[in-house]
Design a protein around this motif. Structure first.
Motif, mmCIF file in Angstrom:
data_model
loop_
_atom_site.group_PDB
_atom_site.id
_atom_site.type_symbol
_atom_site.label_atom_id
_atom_site.label_comp_id
_atom_site.label_asym_id
_atom_site.label_seq_id
_atom_site.Cartn_x
_atom_site.Cartn_y
_atom_site.Cartn_z
ATOM 1 N N ARG A 180 -84.130 7.861 19.433
ATOM 2 C CA ARG A 180 -83.654 8.285 20.741
ATOM 3 C C ARG A 180 -84.401 9.529 21.205
ATOM 4 N NH1 ARG A 180 -77.036 7.473 20.481
ATOM 5 N NH2 ARG A 180 -77.085 5.177 20.311
ATOM 6 N N ARG A 181 -84.216 9.852 22.481
ATOM 7 C CA ARG A 181 -84.924 11.005 23.034
ATOM 8 C C ARG A 181 -84.517 12.309 22.383
ATOM 9 N NH1 ARG A 181 -84.970 9.792 29.601
ATOM 10 N NH2 ARG A 181 -86.285 7.894 29.493
ATOM 11 N N ASN A 182 -83.278 12.360 21.883
ATOM 12 C CA ASN A 182 -82.821 13.597 21.245
ATOM 13 C C ASN A 182 -83.333 13.732 19.816
ATOM 14 O OD1 ASN A 182 -81.330 11.700 19.881
ATOM 15 N ND2 ASN A 182 -79.326 12.448 20.552
ATOM 16 N N GLY A 183 -84.151 12.787 19.382
ATOM 17 C CA GLY A 183 -84.743 12.855 18.041
ATOM 18 C C GLY A 183 -83.988 12.093 16.979
ATOM 19 N N ALA A 184 -82.823 11.543 17.313
ATOM 20 C CA ALA A 184 -82.059 10.767 16.327
ATOM 21 C C ALA A 184 -82.829 9.505 15.946
ATOM 22 C CB ALA A 184 -80.690 10.412 16.901
ATOM 23 N N GLN A 185 -83.008 9.300 14.654
ATOM 24 C CA GLN A 185 -83.794 8.181 14.149
ATOM 25 C C GLN A 185 -82.924 7.253 13.311
ATOM 26 O OE1 GLN A 185 -87.315 7.383 14.320
ATOM 27 N NE2 GLN A 185 -86.569 5.502 13.374
ATOM 28 N N ALA A 186 -82.961 5.963 13.644
ATOM 29 C CA ALA A 186 -82.241 4.983 12.832
ATOM 30 C C ALA A 186 -82.987 4.769 11.519
ATOM 31 C CB ALA A 186 -82.125 3.663 13.585
ATOM 32 N N VAL A 200 -75.260 -8.411 5.827
ATOM 33 C CA VAL A 200 -74.835 -7.036 6.097
ATOM 34 C C VAL A 200 -76.035 -6.108 5.926
ATOM 35 C CG1 VAL A 200 -73.307 -5.152 5.424
ATOM 36 C CG2 VAL A 200 -72.489 -7.507 5.334
ATOM 37 N N VAL A 201 -76.288 -5.302 6.937
ATOM 38 C CA VAL A 201 -77.392 -4.334 6.914
ATOM 39 C C VAL A 201 -76.795 -2.934 6.898
ATOM 40 C CG1 VAL A 201 -79.425 -3.464 8.126
ATOM 41 C CG2 VAL A 201 -78.895 -5.922 8.184
ATOM 42 N N PHE A 202 -77.227 -2.141 5.924
ATOM 43 C CA PHE A 202 -76.723 -0.770 5.807
ATOM 44 C C PHE A 202 -77.737 0.203 6.401
ATOM 45 C CE2 PHE A 202 -74.511 -3.138 2.543
ATOM 46 C CZ PHE A 202 -73.210 -2.669 2.663
ATOM 47 N N ALA A 203 -77.255 1.077 7.286
ATOM 48 C CA ALA A 203 -78.106 2.054 7.956
ATOM 49 C C ALA A 203 -77.367 3.370 8.066
ATOM 50 C CB ALA A 203 -78.497 1.548 9.346
ATOM 51 N N ASN A 204 -78.106 4.422 8.419
ATOM 52 C CA ASN A 204 -77.461 5.726 8.538
ATOM 53 C C ASN A 204 -76.489 5.759 9.730
ATOM 54 O OD1 ASN A 204 -79.572 5.549 10.405
ATOM 55 N ND2 ASN A 204 -79.906 7.761 10.422
ATOM 56 N N ALA A 216 -81.078 -9.961 -7.245
ATOM 57 C CA ALA A 216 -80.069 -11.010 -7.284
ATOM 58 C C ALA A 216 -78.903 -10.585 -8.156
ATOM 59 C CB ALA A 216 -80.683 -12.314 -7.806
ATOM 60 N N PRO A 217 -77.704 -11.113 -7.887
ATOM 61 C CA PRO A 217 -76.554 -10.738 -8.709
ATOM 62 C C PRO A 217 -76.798 -11.029 -10.196
ATOM 63 C CG PRO A 217 -75.840 -11.921 -6.758
ATOM 64 C CD PRO A 217 -77.332 -12.015 -6.791
ATOM 65 N N GLY A 218 -76.518 -10.048 -11.036
ATOM 66 C CA GLY A 218 -76.644 -10.243 -12.470
ATOM 67 C C GLY A 218 -78.017 -9.980 -13.048
ATOM 68 N N ASP A 219 -78.996 -9.570 -12.193
ATOM 69 C CA ASP A 219 -80.338 -9.366 -12.738
ATOM 70 C C ASP A 219 -80.598 -7.913 -13.133
ATOM 71 O OD1 ASP A 219 -80.656 -8.028 -10.382
ATOM 72 O OD2 ASP A 219 -82.319 -9.252 -9.627
ATOM 73 N N GLY A 220 -79.541 -7.088 -13.105
ATOM 74 C CA GLY A 220 -79.692 -5.718 -13.560
ATOM 75 C C GLY A 220 -80.403 -4.811 -12.579
ATOM 76 N N GLY A 221 -80.510 -5.241 -11.330
ATOM 77 C CA GLY A 221 -81.144 -4.381 -10.335
ATOM 78 C C GLY A 221 -82.654 -4.461 -10.341
ATOM 79 N N ALA A 222 -83.230 -5.568 -10.837
ATOM 80 C CA ALA A 222 -84.680 -5.677 -10.863
ATOM 81 C C ALA A 222 -85.223 -5.785 -9.453
ATOM 82 C CB ALA A 222 -85.093 -6.922 -11.668
ATOM 83 N N GLY A 223 -86.413 -5.227 -9.231
ATOM 84 C CA GLY A 223 -87.036 -5.319 -7.918
ATOM 85 C C GLY A 223 -87.343 -3.944 -7.362
ATOM 86 N N THR A 224 -87.621 -3.892 -6.100
ATOM 87 C CA THR A 224 -87.988 -2.634 -5.447
ATOM 88 C C THR A 224 -86.767 -1.738 -5.266
ATOM 89 O OG1 THR A 224 -89.695 -3.814 -4.229
ATOM 90 C CG2 THR A 224 -89.103 -1.640 -3.431
ATOM 91 N N SER A 225 -86.928 -0.465 -5.526
ATOM 92 C CA SER A 225 -85.824 0.460 -5.342
ATOM 93 C C SER A 225 -85.681 0.792 -3.861
ATOM 94 C CB SER A 225 -86.057 1.760 -6.133
ATOM 95 O OG SER A 225 -86.027 1.494 -7.516
ATOM 96 N N TYR A 226 -84.441 0.944 -3.420
ATOM 97 C CA TYR A 226 -84.148 1.277 -2.035
ATOM 98 C C TYR A 226 -83.476 2.636 -2.014
ATOM 99 C CZ TYR A 226 -85.014 -3.683 -1.812
ATOM 100 O OH TYR A 226 -85.575 -4.903 -1.959
ATOM 101 N N PRO A 227 -83.517 3.358 -0.951
ATOM 102 C CA PRO A 227 -83.913 2.986 0.393
ATOM 103 C C PRO A 227 -85.422 2.802 0.545
ATOM 104 C CG PRO A 227 -83.461 5.299 0.323
ATOM 105 C CD PRO A 227 -83.061 4.753 -1.020
ATOM 106 N N PHE A 228 -85.815 2.252 1.675
ATOM 107 C CA PHE A 228 -87.215 2.025 1.951
ATOM 108 C C PHE A 228 -87.895 3.351 2.254
ATOM 109 C CE2 PHE A 228 -85.410 -2.127 3.529
ATOM 110 C CZ PHE A 228 -85.771 -2.813 2.380
ATOM 111 N N PRO A 229 -89.247 3.375 2.206
ATOM 112 C CA PRO A 229 -89.973 4.631 2.393
ATOM 113 C C PRO A 229 -89.619 5.378 3.668
ATOM 114 C CG PRO A 229 -91.455 2.910 1.621
ATOM 115 C CD PRO A 229 -90.138 2.254 1.881
ATOM 116 N N HIS A 230 -89.375 4.639 4.785
ATOM 117 C CA HIS A 230 -89.120 5.330 6.046
ATOM 118 C C HIS A 230 -87.782 6.053 6.030
ATOM 119 C CE1 HIS A 230 -86.215 2.167 6.918
ATOM 120 N NE2 HIS A 230 -85.823 2.890 7.924
ATOM 121 N N ALA A 231 -86.913 5.729 5.046
ATOM 122 C CA ALA A 231 -85.577 6.323 5.009
ATOM 123 C C ALA A 231 -85.515 7.553 4.114
ATOM 124 C CB ALA A 231 -84.561 5.277 4.535
ATOM 125 N N ASP A 232 -86.620 7.975 3.549
ATOM 126 C CA ASP A 232 -86.610 9.146 2.669
ATOM 127 C C ASP A 232 -86.284 10.412 3.449
ATOM 128 O OD1 ASP A 232 -87.208 7.564 0.569
ATOM 129 O OD2 ASP A 232 -89.379 7.923 0.641
#
Length: 239
Positions: A147-153, A169-173, A223-239
């Motif tokens: 937004r113009r006030n600088g708020a970033q999704a 379901v998408v989780f965002a700030n 996937a459920p039951g895989d122990g959290g394998a895969g890319t860690s989140y949040p994504f880079p833009h959310a750091d």
């Protein structure tokens, strides 16, 4: 849905009960066949019915009857007709279109196969790892709006929580920062990247979540039951 007239033109009597039964049938169904006349095009009532099918989360197949009565057909008529119905029915832009002729039997036998595909799409489930891979690519290609006030999704991750229809379901700030245009963009990118959603709506739920809570529970990906394998989140833009 063929033969349903505008509510103001329906008198109390047999037609009134027929229309109400048809609308209740949409709510109870898995797949709705939206039957239209290929010679007259899309009416306002067709748009209302298409919106109801989408709002109720039903899979949909657009059936255009009387294809044999369309005059002056040439090699471009089919593509032009598909484009026309897509533009006139954006509510169900994801629905397959089948041009048939009840009088001659042309393509009538294909209806059952299209219904089977729609049922499969309506019950489709995709692993969390694949969903987040697609979400990551979509965000990198087009970041969430600011937004113009600088708020970033900032979008953290997503997962599928239900079927009939597929619900993601998408989780965002702050979900309020994700406007309708960006939500439609995500829907389009998911359909382009994941096969099998051609005949069903995707129900999107956007929820707010603090970044520190996401970091604390980032092993939820995969996937459920895989122990959290895969890319860690949040994504880079959310750091």
């Amino acid at each position: 849905t063929a033969g349903i007239r505008r509510k103001s033109k329906v008198d109390y009597g047999p037609e009134f009960f027929m229309v109400n039964r048809a609308l209740r049938a949409i709510r109870r169904s898995d797949v709705a066949l939206l039957v239209m006349d290929a010679t007259t095009g899309v009416s306002e009532q067709d748009r209302v019915l298409a919106q109801k099918v989408a709002d109720d989360g039903r899979a949909c197949v657009i059936i255009c009857n009387k294809w044999d009565a369309v005059v002056d057909k040439d090699s471009s008529t089919y593509d032009k007709s598909v484009k026309y119905f897509r533009e006139e029915l954006p509510q169900v832009r994801w629905a397959p279109i089948l041009f048939i002729s009840a009088a001659t039997g042309q393509r009538v036998g294909k209806i059952y196969g299209v219904i089977d595909d729609a049922i499969e799409a309506h019950r489709k489930r995709v692993s969390t790892a694949i969903l987040n891979e697609v979400l990551r690519d979509a965000i990198l290609w087009q970041p969430p709006p600011a937004r113009r006030n600088g708020a970033q999704a900032k979008i953290y991750y997503c997962n599928q929580v239900a079927t009939r229809p597929p619900t993601i379901v998408v989780f965002a700030n702050d979900p309020k920062l994700l406007n309708d245009n960006y939500r439609r963009y995500l829907d389009r990118k998911f359909r382009e990247s994941v096969a099998g959603f051609e005949a069903t709506p995707i129900r999107w739920i956007f929820r707010g979540r603090r970044a520190r809570d996401v970091m604390k529970n980032r092993q939820m990906n995969g996937a459920p039951g895989d122990g959290g394998a895969g890319t860690s989140y949040p994504f880079p833009h959310a750091d």
